[in-house]
Design a protein around this motif. Structure first.
Motif, short mmCIF file in Angstrom:
data_model
loop_
_atom_site.label_atom_id
_atom_site.label_comp_id
_atom_site.label_asym_id
_atom_site.label_seq_id
_atom_site.Cartn_x
_atom_site.Cartn_y
_atom_site.Cartn_z
N CYS A 78 0.85 -1.19 0.00
CA CYS A 78 0.00 0.00 0.00
C CYS A 78 0.89 1.24 0.00
CB CYS A 78 -0.92 0.01 1.22
SG CYS A 78 -0.03 0.05 2.80
N VAL A 79 0.27 2.40 -0.04
CA VAL A 79 0.98 3.67 0.11
C VAL A 79 0.93 4.06 1.58
CG1 VAL A 79 1.08 6.10 -0.59
CG2 VAL A 79 0.23 4.37 -2.20
N VAL A 80 2.08 4.47 2.14
CA VAL A 80 2.12 4.77 3.57
C VAL A 80 2.41 6.25 3.80
CG1 VAL A 80 2.94 2.44 4.05
CG2 VAL A 80 4.60 4.31 3.89
N SER A 81 2.09 6.71 4.99
CA SER A 81 2.36 8.10 5.33
C SER A 81 3.86 8.35 5.37
CB SER A 81 1.76 8.43 6.70
OG SER A 81 2.12 9.74 7.10
N PRO A 82 4.32 9.45 4.75
CA PRO A 82 5.75 9.75 4.74
C PRO A 82 6.24 10.37 6.04
CG PRO A 82 4.57 11.44 3.55
CD PRO A 82 3.55 10.42 3.94
N VAL A 83 5.32 10.82 6.89
CA VAL A 83 5.69 11.58 8.09
C VAL A 83 4.75 11.29 9.24
CG1 VAL A 83 6.69 13.53 6.81
CG2 VAL A 83 4.24 13.54 7.35
N HIS A 140 10.00 10.21 4.97
CA HIS A 140 10.30 8.89 4.41
C HIS A 140 9.49 8.65 3.13
CE1 HIS A 140 12.34 7.39 8.16
NE2 HIS A 140 11.72 8.47 8.62
N SER A 141 9.94 7.68 2.35
CA SER A 141 9.25 7.38 1.10
C SER A 141 7.93 6.66 1.37
CB SER A 141 10.12 6.50 0.21
OG SER A 141 9.43 6.19 -0.99
N PRO A 142 6.84 7.08 0.72
CA PRO A 142 5.55 6.43 0.89
C PRO A 142 5.39 5.17 0.05
CG PRO A 142 5.31 8.31 -0.55
CD PRO A 142 6.74 8.31 -0.10
N LEU A 143 6.40 4.88 -0.80
CA LEU A 143 6.30 3.73 -1.69
C LEU A 143 7.69 3.27 -2.10
CD1 LEU A 143 7.03 5.20 -4.58
CD2 LEU A 143 4.62 5.81 -4.55
N THR A 144 7.72 2.10 -2.73
CA THR A 144 8.96 1.59 -3.32
C THR A 144 8.98 2.00 -4.79
OG1 THR A 144 9.14 -0.29 -1.82
CG2 THR A 144 10.23 -0.50 -3.96
N GLY A 145 10.09 2.55 -5.24
CA GLY A 145 10.13 2.99 -6.62
C GLY A 145 11.49 3.48 -7.05
N GLU A 212 13.23 2.35 -1.20
CA GLU A 212 12.30 1.39 -0.62
C GLU A 212 11.25 2.13 0.21
OE1 GLU A 212 12.22 -1.96 -0.98
OE2 GLU A 212 13.87 -1.78 -2.43
N VAL A 213 10.05 1.56 0.27
CA VAL A 213 9.00 2.16 1.09
C VAL A 213 9.50 2.29 2.53
CG1 VAL A 213 7.89 -0.09 1.53
CG2 VAL A 213 6.58 2.03 1.79
N GLY A 214 9.30 3.44 3.13
CA GLY A 214 9.74 3.67 4.50
C GLY A 214 11.16 4.18 4.62
N GLU A 215 11.91 4.21 3.53
CA GLU A 215 13.29 4.68 3.58
C GLU A 215 13.33 6.20 3.74
OE1 GLU A 215 17.44 3.93 1.05
OE2 GLU A 215 15.52 3.26 0.25
N PRO A 247 -4.78 12.63 12.55
CA PRO A 247 -3.43 12.27 13.02
C PRO A 247 -2.95 11.00 12.31
CG PRO A 247 -4.88 12.75 14.87
CD PRO A 247 -5.76 12.64 13.65
N VAL A 248 -1.72 11.02 11.82
CA VAL A 248 -1.13 9.85 11.15
C VAL A 248 0.30 9.66 11.66
CG1 VAL A 248 -2.53 9.97 9.06
CG2 VAL A 248 -0.39 11.27 9.18
N MET A 249 0.77 8.43 11.51
CA MET A 249 2.15 8.10 11.87
C MET A 249 2.88 7.65 10.62
SD MET A 249 2.19 8.53 15.21
CE MET A 249 3.41 7.53 16.05
N GLN A 250 4.15 7.95 10.56
CA GLN A 250 4.97 7.51 9.43
C GLN A 250 4.91 5.99 9.32
OE1 GLN A 250 8.62 6.11 9.65
NE2 GLN A 250 8.15 5.64 7.51
N GLY A 251 4.66 5.50 8.10
CA GLY A 251 4.55 4.06 7.87
C GLY A 251 3.13 3.53 7.89
N GLN A 252 2.18 4.34 8.36
CA GLN A 252 0.77 3.94 8.41
C GLN A 252 0.16 3.94 7.01
OE1 GLN A 252 -1.51 6.48 11.05
NE2 GLN A 252 -3.39 6.19 9.87
#
Length: 258
Positions: A78-83, A140-145, A212-215, A247-252
């Protein structure tokens, strides 16, 4: 009173001389004496910090702190929050290259500065994230690419807090901003990292072609905002798009692939 003082320190002002003074102070050893107070005011979780609080020599060091590995689990497929922060708004980029944020219309062409990129995101989805002083300020990156390109625009910056968004002249499109365009399975996403007042507060940390996602990609040395732009038909938000300042967390997880 203390909270307002610290908020002023990390969001800065429209006076470039005062901004320079604040920037200098937050990088001085004297400012490190405020770390405990800053942490207490914003109720920062010491358990997830990479180092003990006394190991951060300055307020700036503490503000740009890293986290312990595993502190932010990364959702998969999925796409994750970058922050860490608030997902302030989710919406659609119109076919005439505008989008609406906080009672103001923004021109995508002004924000991106490149006609080719502007056309690419027509009809797509935008997501705006706001980071407050209490938040972890690494991006952080929200996706792998694959990193397609990165470019910077703008010089002078207006506030990107709630008042600045209402009263400033398109601050999200005119402020200093560092833009990273990533490609995922032949579709593209742009991440717009928006700087704070009068200073380049966006610092890239990633210089490879693949991500990478999350990097980690960059960090803010002063509070600011991030906007994600997705091509039309690329994603479907998996959060309640009618909710403001979620509210969001990085990686969510924040979106599903289409």
């Amino acid at each position: 009173m203390k909270k307002q003082l610290y908020k002023t320190m990390v969001e800065l002002t429209q006076n470039p001389i005062y901004t320079k003074m604040i920037k200098t102070f937050t990088k001085s050893k004297v400012s490190g004496r405020l770390n405990h107070s800053f942490s207490k005011v914003y109720q920062i979780n010491h358990g997830e910090m990479e180092r003990e609080i006394h190991e951060y020599a300055t307020l700036n060091d503490f503000f740009v702190r890293k986290l312990k590995p595993g502190s932010r689990p990364i959702a998969s497929d999925c796409v994750v929050s970058p922050v860490d922060g608030k997902l302030s708004q989710v919406g659609t980029i119109t076919e005439d290259a505008t989008f609406h944020i906080k009672e103001k219309d923004y021109k995508l062409g002004t924000m991106l500065g490149l006609e080719s990129s502007t056309q690419r995101y027509l009809g797509g989805t935008f997501m705006l994230f706001y980071l407050s002083p209490k938040d972890y300020h690494r991006i952080h990156s929200p996706l792998t690419g694959r990193l397609v390109k990165r470019w910077a625009l703008g010089k002078y910056s207006e506030p990107v807090n709630q008042m600045g968004l209402l009263l400033g002249k398109e601050p999200l499109a005119n402020n200093y901003r560092l833009i990273t365009e990533l490609e995922h399975k032949d579709r593209r996403m742009a991440m717009v990292k928006i700087g704070a007042l009068n200073v380049n507060s966006v610092h890239p940390t990633h210089h490879k072609k693949e991500v990478e996602v999350g990097e980690e990609l960059a960090y803010f040395s002063f509070g600011s905002s991030v906007i994600l732009l997705f091509e039309k038909g690329m994603i479907e938000p998996s959060v309640d798009t009618s909710t403001v300042d979620l509210p969001v967390m990085q990686g969510q997880e924040i979106a599903k692939w289409l």
